[in-house]
Design a protein around this motif. Structure first.
Motif, PDB file in Angstrom:
ATOM      1  N   GLY A 227       0.795  -1.221   0.000  1.00 15.08           N
ATOM      2  CA  GLY A 227       0.000   0.000   0.000  1.00 15.08           C
ATOM      3  C   GLY A 227       0.824   1.266   0.000  1.00 15.08           C
ATOM      4  O   GLY A 227       0.423   2.286   0.564  1.00 15.08           O
ATOM      5  N   GLY A 228       2.007   1.208  -0.620  1.00 15.87           N
ATOM      6  CA  GLY A 228       2.841   2.400  -0.736  1.00 15.87           C
ATOM      7  C   GLY A 228       3.747   2.662   0.443  1.00 15.87           C
ATOM      8  O   GLY A 228       4.407   3.704   0.497  1.00 15.87           O
ATOM      9  N   ALA A 229       3.808   1.740   1.418  1.00 14.75           N
ATOM     10  CA  ALA A 229       4.642   1.955   2.609  1.00 14.75           C
ATOM     11  C   ALA A 229       5.533   0.741   2.858  1.00 14.75           C
ATOM     12  O   ALA A 229       5.127  -0.405   2.641  1.00 14.75           O
ATOM     13  CB  ALA A 229       3.765   2.211   3.831  1.00 14.75           C
ATOM     14  N   SER A 230       6.738   1.005   3.335  1.00 15.88           N
ATOM     15  CA  SER A 230       7.653  -0.076   3.696  1.00 15.88           C
ATOM     16  C   SER A 230       7.131  -0.811   4.922  1.00 15.88           C
ATOM     17  O   SER A 230       6.633  -0.196   5.869  1.00 15.88           O
ATOM     18  CB  SER A 230       9.039   0.493   3.990  1.00 15.88           C
ATOM     19  N   ILE A 231       7.243  -2.143   4.909  1.00 21.03           N
ATOM     20  CA  ILE A 231       6.857  -2.929   6.087  1.00 21.03           C
ATOM     21  C   ILE A 231       8.026  -3.800   6.555  1.00 21.03           C
ATOM     22  O   ILE A 231       7.827  -4.786   7.258  1.00 21.03           O
ATOM     23  CB  ILE A 231       5.607  -3.798   5.809  1.00 21.03           C
ATOM     24  N   VAL A 232       9.249  -3.431   6.168  1.00 22.39           N
ATOM     25  CA  VAL A 232      10.409  -4.255   6.513  1.00 22.39           C
ATOM     26  C   VAL A 232      10.646  -4.310   8.019  1.00 22.39           C
ATOM     27  O   VAL A 232      11.287  -5.245   8.515  1.00 22.39           O
ATOM     28  CB  VAL A 232      11.691  -3.774   5.790  1.00 22.39           C
ATOM     29  N   GLN A 233      10.145  -3.336   8.774  1.00 23.50           N
ATOM     30  CA  GLN A 233      10.349  -3.334  10.221  1.00 23.50           C
ATOM     31  C   GLN A 233       9.336  -4.209  10.953  1.00 23.50           C
ATOM     32  O   GLN A 233       9.478  -4.455  12.153  1.00 23.50           O
ATOM     33  CB  GLN A 233      10.280  -1.899  10.757  1.00 23.50           C
TER      34      GLN A 233
END
Length: 324
Positions: A117-123
């Motif tokens: 959705g356009g956002a990083s979720i690597v964290q």
């Protein structure tokens, strides 16, 4: 522009290198660590790539890119894939070609999700990232008509399910060459010392650079082919020589690339000799050249593989560790 866009999405410092996480070989000392929170899945014998759903910065229309390990971007024709998908979703995948009596096409086997959705979720933790990947797979199935490209999330089991995972590999519809043990924490770019790959000894390979003469050799007993590793800015340096029997020699000559440098996947036999990894294709033995790579393995990676071979974790030891 595409690299900058991808790195901005991930919040990753610009580097001229594919940012995907790279596992290290599992050794016996790792079995004494706490692996209880790890998830395990089969290691697919495919091509590693990111699959990036985004917008074309010039037109604002849907764009889908395959990003390979050379950090090259290839646009996928949206007329033959899921054109109405969400924006800025980045999946970490293995790409395989599936073919049977009912269907043939490209399959992206997803083992992680880095942006949604356009956002990083690597964290976020692994289970959360896999949840986003599964949600996206469901979205694609709802929106898209059947296409020759399939996106599906790989099956993960808790570490205690190692034995079940090994058994299921025997009937997998695609090639497998081991297991991946993924930690439950955040995603880490490049080499991740807590992300493990396990392979049976014969599948625990090293990718070497080979420099081929303008003409193929004619006598396998009288010819040596050097195997080199990558040392970063120092380039490639000779590590050892390739050993081949008559059958392996014949396969290498048939696939000879005159005057070319290539990356060749090799395995080490019980006498410590490095030999070409061969695939059976149309009843012919074919050397496994790694055309998806520009360089041989970094020497540290090769050292880890060799340490793993010398400190080899057997299937029995792995199963026992999973039952603790």
């Amino acid at each position: 522009h595409l690299r900058k866009g991808l790195e901005a999405l991930l919040g990753h410092e610009p580097r001229r290198k594919f940012p995907g996480a790279q596992p290290v070989s599992l050794t016996r000392k790792h079995l004494h660590s706490d692996l209880s929170g790890y998830m395990v899945c089969e290691k697919t014998d495919g091509i590693r790539a990111f699959l990036w759903y985004t917008k074309d910065y010039r037109t604002g229309e849907q764009a889908i890119f395959l990003v390979d390990r050379k950090y090259c971007f290839y646009r996928i024709d949206t007329r033959t894939t899921h054109a109405q998908a969400c924006d800025d979703v980045l999946l970490d995948t293995e790409v395989i070609l599936h073919k049977d009596d009912t269907w043939s096409g490209v399959v992206f086997l997803v083992f992680d999700c880095l942006a949604y959705g356009g956002a990083s979720i690597v964290q976020k933790k692994l289970k959360s990232r896999l949840g986003f990947a599964s949600a996206f797979e469901g979205e694609l199935r709802r929106r898209a008509a059947p296409m020759p490209v399939v996106v599906t999330v790989k099956k993960f089991l808790p570490f205690s399910g190692v034995e079940k995972c090994l058994k299921e590999m025997e009937t997998a519809p695609h090639g497998t060459d081991g297991l991946i043990l993924t930690p439950p924490r955040e995603y880490r770019f490049h080499t991740d010392g807590d992300l493990f790959k396990w392979k049976p000894a014969r599948e625990n390979t090293v990718d070497f650079q080979v420099c081929m003469a303008p003409s193929p050799p004619t006598n396998y007993k009288m010819w040596q082919l050097g195997l080199s590793l990558f040392y970063g800015k120092g380039g490639h340096e000779l590590f050892t020589s390739l050993f081949w029997n008559e059958e392996e020699f014949t396969a290498m000559v048939a696939a000879w690339r005159p005057g070319k440098e290539a990356v060749l996947e090799c395995w080490r036999d019980e006498r410590g000799r490095w030999r070409p990894k061969l695939d059976k294709i149309n009843q012919n033995d074919v050397p496994r050249f790694r055309d998806d790579k520009e360089t041989a393995n970094f020497f540290k990676v090769a050292e880890n593989v060799i340490a793993s071979l010398e400190d080899n974790v057997t299937e029995r030891q792995l199963k026992l560790a999973a039952k603790r």
